[in-house]
Design a protein around this motif. Structure first.
Motif, short mmCIF file in Angstrom:
data_model
loop_
_atom_site.label_atom_id
_atom_site.label_comp_id
_atom_site.label_asym_id
_atom_site.label_seq_id
_atom_site.Cartn_x
_atom_site.Cartn_y
_atom_site.Cartn_z
N ALA A 86 0.83 -1.21 0.00
CA ALA A 86 0.00 0.00 0.00
C ALA A 86 0.87 1.26 0.00
O ALA A 86 0.47 2.29 -0.53
N GLY A 87 2.05 1.15 0.59
CA GLY A 87 2.97 2.27 0.63
C GLY A 87 3.81 2.43 -0.63
O GLY A 87 4.68 3.29 -0.70
N GLY A 88 3.59 1.56 -1.62
CA GLY A 88 4.29 1.68 -2.88
C GLY A 88 5.52 0.81 -3.01
O GLY A 88 6.22 0.88 -4.02
N SER A 89 5.81 -0.03 -2.02
CA SER A 89 6.96 -0.92 -2.12
C SER A 89 6.67 -2.03 -3.12
O SER A 89 5.52 -2.41 -3.32
N ALA A 90 7.74 -2.53 -3.71
CA ALA A 90 7.60 -3.66 -4.63
C ALA A 90 7.05 -4.85 -3.85
O ALA A 90 7.48 -5.10 -2.73
N PRO A 91 6.08 -5.59 -4.41
CA PRO A 91 5.54 -6.74 -3.69
C PRO A 91 6.62 -7.81 -3.49
O PRO A 91 7.43 -8.05 -4.39
N VAL A 92 6.65 -8.39 -2.31
CA VAL A 92 7.57 -9.48 -2.00
C VAL A 92 6.77 -10.63 -1.43
O VAL A 92 5.67 -10.45 -0.92
N SER A 93 7.35 -11.80 -1.48
CA SER A 93 6.70 -12.99 -0.92
C SER A 93 7.03 -13.08 0.57
O SER A 93 7.98 -12.45 1.05
N PRO A 94 6.26 -13.88 1.31
CA PRO A 94 6.60 -14.08 2.72
C PRO A 94 8.03 -14.63 2.91
O PRO A 94 8.72 -14.24 3.84
N THR A 95 8.47 -15.51 2.01
CA THR A 95 9.84 -16.03 2.10
C THR A 95 10.86 -14.92 1.90
O THR A 95 11.87 -14.85 2.62
N GLN A 96 10.61 -14.03 0.96
CA GLN A 96 11.52 -12.91 0.75
C GLN A 96 11.54 -11.97 1.95
O GLN A 96 12.59 -11.49 2.35
N ALA A 97 10.38 -11.75 2.55
CA ALA A 97 10.33 -10.90 3.74
C ALA A 97 11.09 -11.55 4.89
O ALA A 97 11.81 -10.88 5.63
N GLN A 98 10.97 -12.87 5.04
CA GLN A 98 11.70 -13.58 6.08
C GLN A 98 13.20 -13.48 5.84
O GLN A 98 13.98 -13.27 6.77
N LEU A 99 13.63 -13.62 4.59
CA LEU A 99 15.04 -13.50 4.25
C LEU A 99 15.57 -12.13 4.66
O LEU A 99 16.64 -12.01 5.25
N PHE A 100 14.81 -11.12 4.35
CA PHE A 100 15.19 -9.75 4.70
C PHE A 100 15.41 -9.62 6.20
O PHE A 100 16.31 -8.92 6.66
N ALA A 101 14.55 -10.29 6.97
CA ALA A 101 14.60 -10.18 8.43
C ALA A 101 15.82 -10.86 9.04
O ALA A 101 16.28 -10.45 10.10
N VAL A 102 16.36 -11.87 8.40
CA VAL A 102 17.49 -12.61 8.98
C VAL A 102 18.83 -12.21 8.37
O VAL A 102 19.86 -12.77 8.73
N LEU A 103 18.82 -11.24 7.49
CA LEU A 103 20.03 -10.78 6.81
C LEU A 103 20.83 -9.83 7.71
O LEU A 103 20.28 -8.89 8.25
N ASP A 104 22.11 -10.10 7.87
CA ASP A 104 22.99 -9.22 8.63
C ASP A 104 23.26 -7.95 7.84
O ASP A 104 23.31 -7.97 6.60
N ASP A 105 23.49 -6.85 8.54
CA ASP A 105 23.75 -5.57 7.87
C ASP A 105 24.99 -5.64 6.98
O ASP A 105 25.01 -5.05 5.90
N GLU A 106 26.03 -6.36 7.41
CA GLU A 106 27.26 -6.44 6.62
C GLU A 106 27.20 -7.47 5.50
O GLU A 106 28.08 -7.53 4.65
N GLY A 107 26.14 -8.26 5.48
CA GLY A 107 25.96 -9.26 4.44
C GLY A 107 26.01 -10.67 5.00
O GLY A 107 26.60 -10.92 6.05
N THR A 108 25.37 -11.58 4.30
CA THR A 108 25.24 -12.96 4.74
C THR A 108 25.30 -13.86 3.51
O THR A 108 24.79 -13.50 2.46
N THR A 109 25.91 -15.03 3.67
CA THR A 109 25.95 -15.98 2.54
C THR A 109 24.57 -16.63 2.36
O THR A 109 23.76 -16.69 3.29
#
Length: 143
Positions: A29-52
């Motif tokens: 609703a805020g104009g963000s690109a639609p993502v899947s629940p799996t993609q949202a979960q990935l975003f949540a567990v990603l470290d700021d400096e990067g993750t393999t």
């Protein structure tokens, strides 16, 4: 026959879906690109400096292939990028782009509002007790 009492994992899954659906709907609703629940979960567990990708898969409890597919969708959306891992010439780190960092901050704010809404619906004391129970150390599961 009396109704079957749902077990705690089922209830926790429903609670997770409530937050996921609220987050994804608010982001879209805020104009963000639609993502899947799996993609949202990935975003949540990603470290700021990067993750393999392998570490992302472990944290998400999914296959490496599933994590890889989620990464590629988010790279295509401009929210993630792949960079060389300074610790290993054979691996790459996945990290947020500037647009991804912005989306992550927005998601954090949306989740805070959802927590407030939950507290309004079930009461602040219950919401605080739920948080305390989930933050308490549970120890290893029994065999």
């Amino acid at each position: 026959m009396p109704p079957t009492r749902r077990n705690l994992p089922q209830l926790l899954g429903d609670a997770r879906r409530w937050f996921d659906e609220g987050l994804l709907a608010a982001m879209e609703a805020g104009g963000s690109a639609p993502v899947s629940p799996t993609q949202a979960q990935l975003f949540a567990v990603l470290d700021d400096e990067g993750t393999t990708v392998s570490e992302l898969a472990r944290r998400m409890a999914v296959t490496r292939q599933t994590a890889h597919q989620a990464v590629h969708g988010l790279v295509a959306a401009g929210l993630l990028e792949q960079v060389p891992d300074p610790a290993s010439a054979r691996q790459r780190l996945i990290r947020r782009t500037p647009a991804g960092r912005s989306a992550h901050r927005t998601a954090h704010d949306v989740l805070a509002r959802l927590e407030e809404r939950l507290a309004e619906r079930i009461g602040k004391d219950l919401a605080d007790a739920l948080r305390a129970a989930l933050e308490a150390p549970w120890g290893p599961p029994a065999p």
